[in-house]
Design a protein around this motif. Structure first.
Motif: not given
Length: 265
Positions: A61-66, A70-91
């Motif tokens: 849910x946190x990743x979806x909201x993030x 972010x997708x409203x303020x930047x390219x959607x694929x970039x926002x998705x990639x950044x969210x993935x990188x952040x969550x994988x780093x935390x994992x």
């Protein structure tokens, strides 16, 4: 095995229904990113002794909201990639704290459909009903914003709101499907059968039902084959999902060839 069939059936139906809109909206990257990113939540939950499903739900849910914000303020694929990188780093940080939960981590990555306990069936069923209800309630706005976003905006269907709504649905679907199919393999279930269904039928309603049916067939055959062969269920899910898509594309090619022959005649 009773728990396995119940959980597998629910996961297949939700994967097929949600996956239809993922394919229609061209959101395959999101379907790839959220399950893998939410895996970090499961790792953190195992670390502190909480149910992995709770951790999956929070991070998904946190990743979806993030991603939606972010997708409203930047390219959607970039926002998705950044969210993935952040969550994988935390994992990765969570996993560095202990090696005690290796079997659980492996199961969350590749699925453990033959090891579903009775206590997991109820949360999976509850989240599955939430996903199906959410799709049923917003079926028409979701379809319009997926196929004709400009026409949807003209009819008062906000593209940004529907995108966030859909991301939350994908997040809930992720939380319930990852413990059964695995973070690395739910992507194949949410993409292969829906893409095949769209090849078999151009009508949205029929394709939606067909997507759920193909996903159900894939999972049932995968469970039976895994039980009989003792091979990983993920191998069969991934292979059968890919084969269903190949079958759909082949059917479409044959149908197009017959149509051209009829017009020429």
């Amino acid at each position: 095995m009773a728990n396995t069939w119940i959980a597998a059936t629910i996961v297949a139906l939700v994967g097929g229904l949600v996956g239809f809109f993922i394919v229609t909206r061209g959101s395959s990257f999101v379907a790839h990113a959220l399950p893998q990113g939410a895996f970090a939540g499961a790792a953190g939950a195992s670390l502190i002794g909480v149910s992995p499903i709770a951790g999956l739900a929070v991070f998904a849910l946190g990743g979806a909201v993030g991603i939606g914000w972010l997708g409203r303020r930047a390219r959607h694929d970039v926002a998705t990639a950044l969210g993935l990188v952040l969550m994988l780093g935390t994992g990765a940080l969570f996993l560095s704290f202990t090696t005690q939960y290796a079997p659980e981590i492996y199961a969350l990555l590749f699925g453990e459909v033959l090891g579903v306990s009775r206590s997991e069936v109820l949360p999976i069923a509850a989240l599955g009903l939430v996903c199906i209800a959410a799709i049923a309630v917003a079926y028409r706005p979701l379809l319009v914003s997926s196929v004709l976003p400009e026409a949807g905006e003209a009819r008062g269907v906000s593209r940004g709101r529907m995108e966030l709504y859909f991301l939350v649905v994908v997040a809930v679907a992720t939380a319930m499907t990852v413990p059964v199919v695995g973070a690395l393999l739910i992507f194949s279930l949410m993409i292969g059968p829906p893409a095949a269904a769209r090849s078999f039928s151009a009508r949205p309603g029929r394709a939606l039902v067909l997507s759920a049916a193909i996903a159900l067939a894939v999972v049932w055959v995968a469970v039976a084959a895994s039980y009989l062969s003792n091979w990983p269920v993920g191998f069969f899910v991934g292979t059968l999902s890919a084969l269903s898509y190949v079958a759909g594309r082949s059917w479409q090619a044959v149908a197009s060839g017959r149509s051209r022959s009829s017009r020429a005649a």
